[in-house]
Write an enzyme that holds these catalytic residues in place. Structure first.
Site, PDB file in Angstrom:
ATOM      1  CG  ASP A  28      -0.283  -0.121   2.533  1.00  0.00           C
ATOM      2  OD1 ASP A  28       0.953   0.052   2.607  1.00  0.00           O
ATOM      3  OD2 ASP A  28      -0.991  -0.400   3.524  1.00  0.00           O
ATOM      4  CG  ASP A 139      -1.546  -8.310   4.268  1.00  0.00           C
ATOM      5  OD1 ASP A 139      -1.721  -9.034   3.270  1.00  0.00           O
ATOM      6  OD2 ASP A 139      -2.043  -7.175   4.383  1.00  0.00           O
TER       7      ASP A 139
END
Length: 222
Positions: A28, A139
């Site tokens: 991100d 993640d």
């Protein structure tokens, strides 16, 4: 202590965490949560490195995250790297309790892939947490893996659409699509389709380990 090849030895942390977990992936471009001194456990003093928009110039640790209006980004070298055909190293957001979990910022884990990736292992250092993560979820920090809930970082750093490269959740769909990313991030994108054979969200057996000096952990100086 046991060997994982290429003269790299892994040492299990006595009494450390271990168990069965799941993986997802993300990139991100945001400042990782373990980059805040306030999120480090007692005895750890230096947080995860963050960078300016060029992805390489280290920025002051107190700079606000790009995903909430600031100018601090994830450094481009915080991406996965294959050491050989069966062992890799990299970084991940992780939660062991579900939700934002800063208790293991800068800790290292060996992830032994299951199923279609059985026989491959991935040593990671925890550099981030995630409010949307479940229990025992890793993640993996993989460029082009999807921006997830934070859509501001990559759009301000690299001029992507708000959903990043490919789908907001999941990212690009093929190895060829990695060409959409800046050149500096393409190796980490290819990692998913080459080392991980394009397998999406594989299950893992995880073991907490000492961060191996052989892997030259230069990102998180905790």
């Amino acid at each position: 202590e046991w060997s994982v090849g290429d003269d790299i030895n892994v040492v299990r942390v006595t009494g450390g965490l271990s168990g069965t977990g799941t993986t997802t992936r993300y990139w991100d471009c945001c400042k990782p949560s373990c980059a805040w001194v306030e999120n480090l456990e007692e005895g750890l003093t230096t947080p995860v490195t963050t960078c300016e928009a060029d992805g390489s110039t280290v920025i002051d640790a107190e700079t606000q995250s790009s995903c909430i209006g600031g100018t601090a980004y994830m450094c481009s070298n915080q991406q996965a790297t294959a050491v050989n055909s069966s062992f890799a190293m990299g970084f991940a957001a992780a939660s062991f309790t579900g939700g934002a979990d800063t208790n293991y910022c800068c800790a290292c884990f060996l992830l032994d892939f299951q199923g279609d990736l059985a026989g491959k292992s991935f040593a990671i250092q925890v550099t981030n947490t995630g409010g949307d993560l479940g229990s025992n979820q890793f993640d993996l920090a993989i460029p082009g893996g999807g921006v997830g809930i934070f859509t501001e970082g990559c759009s301000t750093q690299w001029g992507t659409p708000s959903n990043g490269w490919g789908d907001q959740y999941g990212g690009v769909a093929s190895d060829a699509d990695c060409s959409q990313l800046p050149e500096v991030l393409q190796p980490g994108c290819h990692f998913r389709f080459q080392f991980m054979n394009g397998v999406s969200n594989p299950q893992v057996q995880f073991t907490q380990i000492e961060c191996p000096s052989e892997l030259n952990w230069t990102i998180c100086f905790c």
